[in-house]
Design an enzyme around this catalytic site. Structure first.
Site, PDB file in Angstrom:
ATOM      1  N   LYS A   1       0.838  -1.259  -0.048  1.00  0.00           N
ATOM      2  CA  LYS A   1      -0.046  -0.017   0.032  1.00  0.00           C
ATOM      3  C   LYS A   1       0.956   1.194  -0.072  1.00  0.00           C
ATOM      4  O   LYS A   1       2.010   1.288   0.378  1.00  0.00           O
ATOM      5  CB  LYS A   1      -1.105  -0.015   1.295  1.00  0.00           C
ATOM      6  CG  LYS A   1      -0.107   0.264   2.516  1.00  0.00           C
ATOM      7  CD  LYS A   1       0.301   1.459   3.112  1.00  0.00           C
ATOM      8  CE  LYS A   1       1.011   1.388   4.512  1.00  0.00           C
ATOM      9  NZ  LYS A   1       1.576   2.948   4.818  1.00  0.00           N
TER      10      LYS A   1
ATOM     11  N   MET B   1      11.053  -3.959   2.957  1.00  0.00           N
ATOM     12  CA  MET B   1      10.830  -3.868   4.538  1.00  0.00           C
ATOM     13  C   MET B   1      11.490  -2.513   5.047  1.00  0.00           C
ATOM     14  O   MET B   1      12.069  -1.930   4.780  1.00  0.00           O
ATOM     15  CB  MET B   1      11.657  -4.961   5.336  1.00  0.00           C
ATOM     16  CG  MET B   1      11.055  -6.413   4.878  1.00  0.00           C
ATOM     17  SD  MET B   1      12.145  -7.726   5.572  1.00  0.00           S
ATOM     18  CE  MET B   1      12.057  -7.456   7.312  1.00  0.00           C
TER      19      MET B   1
ATOM     20  N   GLY C   1       9.985   0.212   4.718  1.00  0.00           N
ATOM     21  CA  GLY C   1       9.700   1.240   3.598  1.00  0.00           C
ATOM     22  C   GLY C   1       8.493   1.914   3.622  1.00  0.00           C
ATOM     23  O   GLY C   1       7.993   2.766   2.517  1.00  0.00           O
ATOM     24  N   GLY C   2       7.471   1.641   4.379  1.00  0.00           N
ATOM     25  CA  GLY C   2       6.114   2.532   4.589  1.00  0.00           C
ATOM     26  C   GLY C   2       5.283   1.978   3.550  1.00  0.00           C
ATOM     27  O   GLY C   2       4.215   2.782   3.253  1.00  0.00           O
ATOM     28  N   LEU C   3       5.217   0.662   3.182  1.00  0.00           N
ATOM     29  CA  LEU C   3       4.475   0.023   2.208  1.00  0.00           C
ATOM     30  C   LEU C   3       3.558  -1.029   2.803  1.00  0.00           C
ATOM     31  O   LEU C   3       2.870  -1.385   1.917  1.00  0.00           O
ATOM     32  CB  LEU C   3       5.362  -0.351   0.912  1.00  0.00           C
ATOM     33  CG  LEU C   3       6.333   0.628   0.154  1.00  0.00           C
ATOM     34  CD1 LEU C   3       7.038  -0.161  -0.783  1.00  0.00           C
ATOM     35  CD2 LEU C   3       5.166   1.737  -0.436  1.00  0.00           C
TER      36      LEU C   3
ATOM     37  N   GLY D   1       4.199  -3.884   4.232  1.00  0.00           N
ATOM     38  CA  GLY D   1       4.425  -5.536   3.975  1.00  0.00           C
ATOM     39  C   GLY D   1       4.268  -6.189   4.863  1.00  0.00           C
ATOM     40  O   GLY D   1       3.537  -7.247   4.932  1.00  0.00           O
ATOM     41  N   GLY D   2       4.682  -5.890   6.219  1.00  0.00           N
ATOM     42  CA  GLY D   2       4.334  -6.825   7.451  1.00  0.00           C
ATOM     43  C   GLY D   2       3.133  -6.978   7.781  1.00  0.00           C
ATOM     44  O   GLY D   2       2.287  -7.852   8.067  1.00  0.00           O
ATOM     45  N   SER D   3       2.199  -5.792   7.695  1.00  0.00           N
ATOM     46  CA  SER D   3       0.969  -5.507   8.014  1.00  0.00           C
ATOM     47  C   SER D   3       0.060  -6.520   7.068  1.00  0.00           C
ATOM     48  O   SER D   3      -0.896  -7.266   7.288  1.00  0.00           O
ATOM     49  CB  SER D   3       0.307  -4.286   8.215  1.00  0.00           C
ATOM     50  OG  SER D   3       1.094  -3.472   9.083  1.00  0.00           O
ATOM     51  N   SER D   4       0.491  -6.213   5.675  1.00  0.00           N
ATOM     52  CA  SER D   4      -0.202  -6.916   4.648  1.00  0.00           C
ATOM     53  C   SER D   4      -0.123  -8.406   4.988  1.00  0.00           C
ATOM     54  O   SER D   4      -1.056  -9.094   4.476  1.00  0.00           O
ATOM     55  CB  SER D   4       0.341  -6.551   3.240  1.00  0.00           C
ATOM     56  OG  SER D   4      -0.525  -7.061   2.287  1.00  0.00           O
TER      57      SER D   4
ATOM     58  N   ASP E   1      -2.428  -0.993  10.744  1.00  0.00           N
ATOM     59  CA  ASP E   1      -2.420  -0.914   9.419  1.00  0.00           C
ATOM     60  C   ASP E   1      -3.257  -2.278   8.821  1.00  0.00           C
ATOM     61  O   ASP E   1      -3.838  -2.357   7.778  1.00  0.00           O
ATOM     62  CB  ASP E   1      -1.140  -0.905   8.634  1.00  0.00           C
ATOM     63  CG  ASP E   1      -0.611   0.554   8.694  1.00  0.00           C
ATOM     64  OD1 ASP E   1      -1.352   1.494   8.969  1.00  0.00           O
ATOM     65  OD2 ASP E   1       0.537   0.816   8.186  1.00  0.00           O
TER      66      ASP E   1
END
Length: 290
Positions: free
Chosen positions: A12, A96, A98-100, A102-105, A137
Site C-alpha cells: 500500500k 521492509m 519502507g512505509g509500504l 508489507g508486514g501488516s499485509s 494498518d
C-alpha cells in the site's frame, strides 16, 4: 491435510498522512488515504493437524517469534481455540521498513487465508478487530478496498480512486516508525479534513494531489534520513512526489504505465525502484466473509 497453498499480500501507499492528535494511550490519531498496489509478498501456508505454528524459512532481520505472520496465526488459533496448526513460508518482495505496509499485509493475508483453510468462518469485521491487536494498518488490508482512514487507522470508509500508475523508489534504508513518531518536532494538531475535500481536489488536480494533503512525517524523516530527501528531490523533477507512511519509500503518481516505466528506468543506481498499478480491491476479496 493439503500441501502449501500460495496467497498474495499487496503493498500500500499513503496518498497523504495527517496527524490530528494523540490518545491518552500514546497512539496517534490520523487521517490518510490508503491505496493498494499490485506489488506483492507471497505467503505460502500448509495446514497441519498437530496444532503447531511455525515459519519454515528465514526472513532477513525478522526472527520467527517476532514475525507478524506467526503472531497472526497464533492469535487466530488462540481466539478460536482451533486445534489445527500451519507451516508458513514467506516470500518477501515488498521492501521492509519502507512505509509500504508489507508486514501488516502479510499478517492480514495469514488471517484471511487461515480463516478459510481452518474453516473458521469469522466475519471480516471479526478479523479486522483481531488484526488491530497486532498493528494499526492490518485492518485496512482485511477491509480489502482503497480507504479513507481515521482514528489510529482502523476507522475505514471505502473511497473510489482513479486508475493510476506509480513510480516507487526506496533508498534501501529502514526507517524506524517509533523513532519518527517520538520526534518532539512532530506536528500532532493538523486540522481534520473530510473525504469530500480530498475527493474534490483529487478530481481537479489530475495526478497532482492538493497542497492541503501532505505527509506530516515527511519533513522529519527527510531531516533524519537524507537518503529519503534525495529520492524525493530526484523524483520531484517529474511531478508531485510524496513519501508513503513513515518512509522510507517515496512515490509519484502518473497516468500510464509507459510514463512510469520511462521515469523508473532513469532512477539513480543506488536506489531500489519499481512501477506499480493501483488496485481497486485486495486479491483475496473472495475469502472475505461479511
Amino acid at each position: 491435510m493439503q500441501d502449501f497453498q500460495s496467497f498474495l499480500a499487496p503493498a500500500k501507499i499513503n496518498l497523504f498522512l495527517h496527524i490530528t492528535g494523540q490518545r491518552a494511550d500514546g497512539y496517534h490519531l490520523l487521517q490518510t488515504v490508503f491505496r493498494l498496489l499490485d506489488l506483492y509478498d507471497t505467503i505460502k501456508l500448509k495446514p497441519t493437524k498437530d496444532g503447531i505454528i511455525k515459519r519454515v524459512n528465514d526472513v532477513a532481520g525478522v526472527p520467527a517469534e517476532q514475525d507478524l505472520c506467526v503472531r497472526a496465526a497464533n492469535l487466530l488459533q488462540q481466539h478460536t481455540q482451533c486445534p489445527f496448526g500451519v507451516e508458513i513460508l514467506v516470500e518477501k518482495h515488498i521492501p521492509m521498513g519502507g512505509g509500504l505496509g508489507g508486514g501488516s499485509s502479510d499478517a492480514a493475508t495469514v488471517l484471511l487465508a487461515l480463516n478459510s483453510l481452518w474453516q473458521l468462518n469469522l466475519s471480516r469485521k471479526e478479523l479486522m478487530s483481531l488484526g488491530l491487536k497486532l498493528g494499526a494498518d492490518i485492518p485496512f488490508f482485511i477491509f480489502g478496498k482503497n480507504a479513507w482512514a481515521e482514528g489510529i487507522g482502523e476507522q475505514l470508509t471505502e473511497i473510489n480512486l482513479r486508475d493510476s500508475y506509480y513510480v516507487v523508489l526506496n533508498p534501501k534504508i529502514h526507517v524506524s516508525t517509533a523513532q519518527i513518531f517520538a520526534n518532539k518536532q512532530l506536528t500532532k494538531s493538523t486540522n481534520p479534513m473530510t473525504m469530500s475535500d480530498f475527493s474534490g481536489t483529487a478530481k481537479l488536480t489530475a495526478c497532482n494531489l492538493s497542497a492541503d494533503f501532505i505527509n506530516d512525517l515527511e519533513k522529519i524523516v527527510c531531516s533524519e534520513y537524507p537518503a529519503v530527501l534525495d529520492c524525493l528531490n530526484w523524483l520531484s523533477q517529474f511531478g508531485d512526489s510524496r513519501m508513503s507512511g513513515s518512509g522510507a519509500s517515496v512515490f509519484l503518481e502518473v497516468v500510464d504505465e509507459k510514463t512510469a516505466g520511462d521515469i523508473c528506468n532513469q532512477k539513480p543506481k543506488d536506489v531500489q525502484g519499481f512501477v506499480a498499478k493501483g488496485l481497486n480491491q485486495h486479491p483475496l476479496m473472495n475469502l472475505m466473509v461479511d
